[in-house]
Design an enzyme around this catalytic site. Structure first.
Site, PDB file in Angstrom:
ATOM      1  N   HIS A 138       0.820  -1.220   0.000  1.00  0.00           N
ATOM      2  CA  HIS A 138       0.000   0.000   0.000  1.00  0.00           C
ATOM      3  C   HIS A 138       0.857   1.274   0.000  1.00  0.00           C
ATOM      4  O   HIS A 138       0.361   2.344  -0.341  1.00  0.00           O
ATOM      5  CB  HIS A 138      -1.042  -0.017   1.121  1.00  0.00           C
ATOM      6  CG  HIS A 138      -0.516   0.280   2.485  1.00  0.00           C
ATOM      7  ND1 HIS A 138       0.041  -0.666   3.290  1.00  0.00           N
ATOM      8  CD2 HIS A 138      -0.464   1.432   3.202  1.00  0.00           C
ATOM      9  CE1 HIS A 138       0.402  -0.130   4.432  1.00  0.00           C
ATOM     10  NE2 HIS A 138       0.111   1.161   4.407  1.00  0.00           N
ATOM     11  N   LYS A 152       0.573   5.623  -1.823  1.00  0.00           N
ATOM     12  CA  LYS A 152       0.607   6.878  -1.051  1.00  0.00           C
ATOM     13  C   LYS A 152       1.003   8.031  -1.956  1.00  0.00           C
ATOM     14  O   LYS A 152       1.927   7.919  -2.766  1.00  0.00           O
ATOM     15  CB  LYS A 152       1.606   6.763   0.109  1.00  0.00           C
ATOM     16  CG  LYS A 152       1.106   5.873   1.244  1.00  0.00           C
ATOM     17  CD  LYS A 152       2.081   5.884   2.407  1.00  0.00           C
ATOM     18  CE  LYS A 152       1.709   4.869   3.465  1.00  0.00           C
ATOM     19  NZ  LYS A 152       0.695   5.292   4.404  1.00  0.00           N
ATOM     20  N   GLU A 209       6.540   4.556  13.704  1.00  0.00           N
ATOM     21  CA  GLU A 209       5.128   4.471  14.108  1.00  0.00           C
ATOM     22  C   GLU A 209       5.052   4.579  15.615  1.00  0.00           C
ATOM     23  O   GLU A 209       5.917   4.043  16.321  1.00  0.00           O
ATOM     24  CB  GLU A 209       4.540   3.128  13.688  1.00  0.00           C
ATOM     25  CG  GLU A 209       4.440   2.933  12.208  1.00  0.00           C
ATOM     26  CD  GLU A 209       3.807   1.588  11.907  1.00  0.00           C
ATOM     27  OE1 GLU A 209       2.581   1.529  11.810  1.00  0.00           O
ATOM     28  OE2 GLU A 209       4.535   0.598  11.823  1.00  0.00           O
ATOM     29  N   HIS A 260       7.595  -2.359   2.407  1.00  0.00           N
ATOM     30  CA  HIS A 260       7.416  -0.909   2.313  1.00  0.00           C
ATOM     31  C   HIS A 260       8.746  -0.152   2.153  1.00  0.00           C
ATOM     32  O   HIS A 260       8.887   0.710   1.285  1.00  0.00           O
ATOM     33  CB  HIS A 260       6.692  -0.370   3.549  1.00  0.00           C
ATOM     34  CG  HIS A 260       5.365  -1.035   3.801  1.00  0.00           C
ATOM     35  ND1 HIS A 260       4.536  -1.457   2.794  1.00  0.00           N
ATOM     36  CD2 HIS A 260       4.713  -1.344   4.952  1.00  0.00           C
ATOM     37  CE1 HIS A 260       3.440  -2.005   3.319  1.00  0.00           C
ATOM     38  NE2 HIS A 260       3.530  -1.945   4.627  1.00  0.00           N
ATOM     39  N   LYS A 296       8.225   0.236  15.787  1.00  0.00           N
ATOM     40  CA  LYS A 296       6.945   0.451  16.480  1.00  0.00           C
ATOM     41  C   LYS A 296       7.227   1.174  17.787  1.00  0.00           C
ATOM     42  O   LYS A 296       8.331   1.086  18.331  1.00  0.00           O
ATOM     43  CB  LYS A 296       6.288  -0.894  16.825  1.00  0.00           C
ATOM     44  CG  LYS A 296       6.106  -1.837  15.650  1.00  0.00           C
ATOM     45  CD  LYS A 296       4.908  -1.466  14.818  1.00  0.00           C
ATOM     46  CE  LYS A 296       4.635  -2.491  13.740  1.00  0.00           C
ATOM     47  NZ  LYS A 296       4.290  -1.929  12.452  1.00  0.00           N
ATOM     48  N   LYS A 334       4.107   9.106  14.832  1.00  0.00           N
ATOM     49  CA  LYS A 334       3.988   8.545  13.481  1.00  0.00           C
ATOM     50  C   LYS A 334       4.657   9.543  12.565  1.00  0.00           C
ATOM     51  O   LYS A 334       4.213  10.691  12.430  1.00  0.00           O
ATOM     52  CB  LYS A 334       2.524   8.369  13.100  1.00  0.00           C
ATOM     53  CG  LYS A 334       2.366   7.699  11.748  1.00  0.00           C
ATOM     54  CD  LYS A 334       0.936   7.238  11.547  1.00  0.00           C
ATOM     55  CE  LYS A 334       0.719   6.554  10.203  1.00  0.00           C
ATOM     56  NZ  LYS A 334       1.393   5.280  10.068  1.00  0.00           N
TER      57      LYS A 334
HETATM   58  C1  BG6 Z   1       1.299  -2.550   7.418  1.00  0.00           C
HETATM   59  C2  BG6 Z   1       1.966  -3.265   8.562  1.00  0.00           C
HETATM   60  O1  BG6 Z   1       1.659  -3.134   6.203  1.00  0.00           O
HETATM   61  O2  BG6 Z   1       1.683  -1.175   7.418  1.00  0.00           O
HETATM   62  C3  BG6 Z   1       1.634  -2.589   9.890  1.00  0.00           C
HETATM   63  O3  BG6 Z   1       1.557  -4.624   8.595  1.00  0.00           O
HETATM   64  C4  BG6 Z   1       1.945  -1.128   9.832  1.00  0.00           C
HETATM   65  O4  BG6 Z   1       2.351  -3.197  10.955  1.00  0.00           O
HETATM   66  C5  BG6 Z   1       1.317  -0.476   8.594  1.00  0.00           C
HETATM   67  O5  BG6 Z   1       1.458  -0.520  11.015  1.00  0.00           O
HETATM   68  C6  BG6 Z   1       1.780   0.969   8.426  1.00  0.00           C
HETATM   69  O6  BG6 Z   1       1.062   1.561   7.392  1.00  0.00           O
HETATM   70  P1  BG6 Z   1       0.820   3.132   7.359  1.00  0.00           P
HETATM   71  O7  BG6 Z   1       0.127   3.382   6.076  1.00  0.00           O
HETATM   72  O8  BG6 Z   1      -0.004   3.463   8.566  1.00  0.00           O
HETATM   73  O9  BG6 Z   1       2.189   3.756   7.436  1.00  0.00           O
END
Ligand code: BG6
Length: 489
Positions: A177, A181, A215, A239, A339, A344
């Site tokens: 994902h 972004k 995060e 990511h 984490k 964030k």
């Molecule tokens: C997910 C992970 O793919 O991405 C999560 O499994 C993580 O652990 C999340 O919190 C973070 O996504 P974003 O879009 O909030 O940065």
């Protein structure tokens, strides 16, 4: 893209529709597409899950979820239309014969279908076999697979093989994902639509690059899943390597999926392997302990709900990554993600080289190098740190480090930053694979990540502890300080 282009109806068939991802991300994303007129009026959303559930309960559940997760609030008309699209199908995913029930349900709808696998990857193969057995895999269907695809290179190959038995590669959409972004996509524009950057994007001008994805959340009730994965498999293998490959790739010939994916793949393949011989010097793994976030006490990883007393799983990773090619030789990419960090906060900082000679040393002894900061989230934007003369005659050359600041919220007033899943769903409807990950990319990323994980296991050292609410273990500061550099805080 005009709304009139969305003439053909697609059915969204979501496997694992009652799960966390579907409730938090997929259904709200489809709602938003519906709201702006990008879902065809006849498109249905077929929720598939194991539980027995009357449709009325599904509708109530989805309404409650949308209320919780659509930040902008719900529009009555869209909500009514959206809820009327819902269909529920109970299914035991491993029971091949049961897929005929799904076929009956789907027979009433349109033939262009998107199967969304939002389940543990271990059953992607079973679902593909089931769909095949029920004759549901035709040339008009697409399948979307959530990450992580597997747990290692080997297991990802097994899953990819199982799915590819029935779907062609051009029907398979592997989601990361981060590729949806806004600011990650903007990397392509910054790099290839600005000659200033295009012409200075290599080892001659750049000293090093930092990528931080921090995060503040912990593992959000997912201890079982997370403990098996760790931050390396959950965030770095996908990511962070996707961001790195967009930063490092050679200019693609065009924006087609083939061109972009081929260049990203070359960048990942050029990563210098990290193994037992250099893992201590190039990586740091950490695990959060009890600490404080925004003034409140938060439990450490081993004190989270459902935690085992002992676990060596990492919740923080820092890596000095290097790319062995003409463009990047000698330019480290420092990656850091964890984490329970203080906020964030995700950003890329490109540190340009220092000036070779300082003619302003009387007023400014240490001329800082230019820095380009790309803020991924929150507060998306781009910032260029530059030297400037302070106006005035008292002191002829009074210098000041200042920034050109392009904050998205200020510059594009009233423009909602779309969620990554909205964009990616739309790309699936459009049949555009450029924002999805190819099998080769997934495998190259696993190959690099596996070698690090294997080296960690061989050294058998527990992760370094860091208090929740801090920027990670002290050794991550040492990792970059050894090269006479420091993390941007
Ligand atoms: C997910 C992970 O793919 O991405 C999560 O499994 C993580 O652990 C999340 O919190 C973070 O996504 P974003 O879009 O909030 O940065």
């Amino acid at each position: 893209m005009k709304n009139s282009d969305y003439q053909s109806a697609s059915e969204f068939v979501i496997f694992g529709a009652l799960g966390d991802l579907s409730r938090r991300k997929l259904l709200p994303a489809l709602y938003q597409l519906d709201h702006v007129g990008l879902l065809h009026q006849e498109s249905r959303i077929v929720a598939v899950a194991r539980q027995d559930l009357p449709l009325t309960e599904l509708i109530a559940l989805v309404e409650e979820n949308l209320t919780n997760f659509v930040k902008e609030g719900l529009d009555k008309e869209t909500l009514a239309r959206f809820l009327s699209r819902l269909v529920y199908q109970q299914l035991d995913f491993k029971d091949l014969a049961a897929y005929s029930k799904l076929a009956d349900t789907l027979a009433e709808g349109h033939q262009t279908r998107v199967f969304y696998y939002s389940t543990p990857p271990a059953i992607y193969g079973d679902m593909s076999d089931g769909l095949h057995a029920a004759g549901l895999i035709t040339d008009d269907v697409r399948v979307v697979m959530e990450k992580p695809i597997g747990h290692s290179l080997e297991s990802s190959k097994v899953i990819n093989d199982q799915v590819s038995k029935h779907f062609k590669e051009n029907q398979i959409y592997r989601i990361d994902h981060y590729l949806g972004k806004e600011t990650v996509l903007n990397l392509l524009v910054l790099r290839f639509a600005n000659s200033l950057l295009t012409n200075n994007w290599d080892r001659n001008s750049i000293d090093h690059i930092q990528i931080t994805v921090a995060e503040s959340v912990g593992i959000e009730g997912r201890w079982g899943f997370y403990d098996d994965a760790g931050q390396m498999r959950d965030m770095v293998q996908n990511h962070l390597l996707q961001i790195l490959s967009l930063l490092a790739m050679e200019p693609p010939a065009d924006l087609s999926a083939e061109s972009i994916r081929a260049e990203k793949l070359k960048a990942v393949k050029a990563l210098v392997p990290i193994d037992r011989s250099n893992v201590k010097e190039k990586t740091v793994r950490g695990q959060y302990a009890d600490g404080f976030l925004n003034g409140s006490a938060v439990p450490g990883y081993l004190n989270e709900d459902g935690a085992k007393a002992n676990s060596n799983t990492e919740t923080f990773v820092a890596i000095k990554a290097e790319i062995d090619n003409w463009r990047w030789k000698g330019v480290p990419f420092y990656l850091r993600t964890g984490k329970r960090m203080p906020a964030k906060h995700s950003e890329i900082v490109v540190h340009f080289k220092e000036q070779p000679h300082n003619i302003f040393k009387d007023s400014y002894a240490d001329l800082p190098a230019n820095k380009l900061t790309i803020r991924l989230q929150p507060d998306e934007g781009v910032e260029l740190q530059m030297m400037n003369k302070i106006p005035g005659i008292a002191n002829q050359m009074n210098l000041h480090e200042n920034k050109l600041d392009l904050s998205f919220s200020d510059t594009y007033d009233n423009q909602r930053v779309v969620d990554a899943y909205e964009r990616l769903m739309l790309e699936v409807i459009n049949g555009n694979q450029s924002l999805f990950v190819s099998r080769d990319e997934v495998e190259a990323a696993w190959q690099w990540a596996d070698s690090i994980i294997e080296a960690w296991q061989a050294t058998n050292e527990p992760p370094k502890s860091y208090p929740a609410g801090s920027w990670g273990p002290v050794s991550s500061i040492a990792l970059i300080a050894r090269d006479d550099r420091q993390w941007v805080e």
